[in-house]
Design a protein around this motif. Structure first.
Motif, mmCIF file in Angstrom:
data_model
loop_
_atom_site.group_PDB
_atom_site.id
_atom_site.type_symbol
_atom_site.label_atom_id
_atom_site.label_comp_id
_atom_site.label_asym_id
_atom_site.label_seq_id
_atom_site.Cartn_x
_atom_site.Cartn_y
_atom_site.Cartn_z
ATOM 1 N N GLN A 2 21.661 31.157 77.285
ATOM 2 C CA GLN A 2 21.887 30.657 76.029
ATOM 3 C C GLN A 2 20.339 30.307 75.236
ATOM 4 O O GLN A 2 20.309 30.317 73.838
ATOM 5 N N MET A 9 18.335 37.818 66.996
ATOM 6 C CA MET A 9 19.737 38.479 67.255
ATOM 7 C C MET A 9 20.553 37.984 68.503
ATOM 8 O O MET A 9 21.881 38.138 68.461
ATOM 9 N N GLN A 10 19.934 37.495 69.658
ATOM 10 C CA GLN A 10 20.716 37.024 70.654
ATOM 11 C C GLN A 10 21.425 35.801 70.514
ATOM 12 O O GLN A 10 22.388 35.723 71.380
ATOM 13 N N TYR A 11 21.222 35.178 69.198
ATOM 14 C CA TYR A 11 21.750 34.013 69.174
ATOM 15 C C TYR A 11 22.751 33.871 68.351
ATOM 16 O O TYR A 11 22.666 34.549 67.335
ATOM 17 N N HIS A 12 24.122 33.430 68.705
ATOM 18 C CA HIS A 12 25.162 33.258 67.783
ATOM 19 C C HIS A 12 25.270 31.915 67.148
ATOM 20 O O HIS A 12 25.910 32.039 65.915
ATOM 21 N N ASP A 13 24.665 31.099 67.503
ATOM 22 C CA ASP A 13 24.526 29.612 67.012
ATOM 23 C C ASP A 13 23.053 29.273 66.430
ATOM 24 O O ASP A 13 22.200 29.439 67.435
ATOM 25 N N LYS A 14 22.938 29.179 65.185
ATOM 26 C CA LYS A 14 21.959 28.862 64.478
ATOM 27 C C LYS A 14 21.079 27.749 65.061
ATOM 28 O O LYS A 14 19.881 27.500 64.842
ATOM 29 N N TYR A 26 21.142 26.481 68.176
ATOM 30 C CA TYR A 26 20.373 26.642 69.445
ATOM 31 C C TYR A 26 19.104 27.572 69.107
ATOM 32 O O TYR A 26 18.101 27.602 69.766
ATOM 33 N N MET A 27 19.294 28.555 67.956
ATOM 34 C CA MET A 27 18.431 29.490 67.708
ATOM 35 C C MET A 27 17.035 28.481 67.083
ATOM 36 O O MET A 27 15.882 28.804 67.466
#
Length: 245
Positions: free
Chosen positions: A116, A148-153, A155-156
Motif C-alpha cells: 500500500q 499510478m499505483q495508488y487507488h486512494d488519494k 494514502y498517495m
C-alpha cells in the motif's frame, strides 16, 4: 519575502533570472508537462549543472527509461554523466518495475511488491543514495508512475508528503517530474510541493513551440509570464527572459 533563504541555481540559462536568483534550498519543486516538452532534459540539466558548476552532487532516479539510454541521450548535449558518476558527483538509479535480463523480462521487487505504501521504499532508496554521495540535488523521473499505483488519494498524499519531509530533513533540493497535459486532472504533487514549473510543447500553425511558466514558487518572487524556450545542442534556454527587479 525571499531574502532570508539560501537559493539553489538551476543552471538553466535565463530561468534563475525569473525566479529571483534560484529555488529555495531544501525544498521540492514539481516540473510538469506533456510528452516531448523537455521534462527529463530539464531535470538532467539541473543535475549536471549542479555537479559541474556548483559542486553539488545529485541523484537521478528513473522509473521509465533505461539508464544507458538516458546517458547516451545526454551526450548529444555534451553532458558526460559517466565521468561524474566515476567521481561520485552523480548517482543514477534504474527503479523501473520491469527490466530485461538475458532476453527475458523480470520483475524488480525493490520498489514494487503490491504494497500500500510504495513511497516508503522509494524514500529509503533515496536517503541511502543521498548518504552515499552526500547529494544536494534529487530528480525523480517521474513521480506520476509511482502515483499510478495508488487507488486512494489520501494514502498517495500521505506517502508523498512523508517522502518530501524526509528529503527536506536531509537538506536536498528536489525536482519531481510530473506527466501533465492541459485537459488532465490537476496532479496531487502540485498541492504538496513548494513550486510548480510547467513546460508546454504546443503546435502553432505548422511548427511546435516550447514554453515554460512558473505557476508557483512559494516564498519567492517570480515571473508569471509564459516564456518561450529553446532546446538546442547544449540543453534548454529561456528566450528573452524578463529580469526580476
Amino acid at each position: 519575502m525571499d531574502s532570508t533563504y539560501s537559493k539553489v541555481k538551476t543552471g538553466i540559462p535565463g530561468l534563475d533570472s525569473v525566479i529571483s536568483g534560484g529555488m529555495k534550498s531544501g525544498r521540492a519543486v514539481t516540473v510538469s508537462g506533456p510528452p516531448g516538452s523537455g521534462k527529463t532534459t530539464f531535470g538532467l540539466q539541473y543535475l549536471y549543472s549542479g555537479a559541474t558548476d556548483f559542486d553539488e552532487p545529485g541523484v537521478y532516479i528513473t522509473m521509465a527509461q533505461n539508464i544507458e539510454e538516458v546517458k547516451n541521450d545526454c551526450k548529444s548535449y555534451g553532458w558526460d554523466f559517466d565521468n561524474l558518476i566515476s567521481q561520485d558527483k552523480i548517482l543514477m538509479i534504474d527503479a523501473r518495475p520491469f527490466k530485461i535480463h538475458d532476453d527475458t523480462i523480470g520483475k524488480d521487487d525493490s520498489l514494487y511488491r503490491g504494497e500500500q505504501l510504495p513511497f516508503e521504499h522509494l524514500t529509503k532508496l533515496l536517503l541511502s543514495s543521498i548518504k552515499r554521495i552526500e547529494a544536494k540535488r534529487i530528480v525523480i523521473d517521474s513521480i506520476t508512475i509511482l502515483a499510478m499505483q495508488y487507488h486512494d488519494k489520501f494514502y498517495m498524499r500521505q506517502g508523498l508528503q512523508g517522502m518530501l519531509q524526509a528529503l527536506e530533513n536531509f537538506g536536498v533540493t528536489s525536482l519531481l517530474l510530473s506527466e501533465y497535459s492541459e485537459n488532465d486532472e490537476i496532479p496531487l504533487e502540485w498541492f504538496v510541493t513548494s513550486g510548480i514549473i510547467q513546460l508546454r510543447h504546443t503546435r502553432v500553425e505548422d511548427t511546435m513551440e516550447r514554453t515554460i511558466q512558473i505557476l508557483k514558487m512559494r516564498g519567492i518572487k517570480h515571473s508569471e509570464q509564459i516564456h518561450p524556450i529553446n532546446l538546442d545542442s547544449d540543453g534548454l534556454h529561456l528566450l528573452h527572459p524578463r529580469l526580476m527587479p
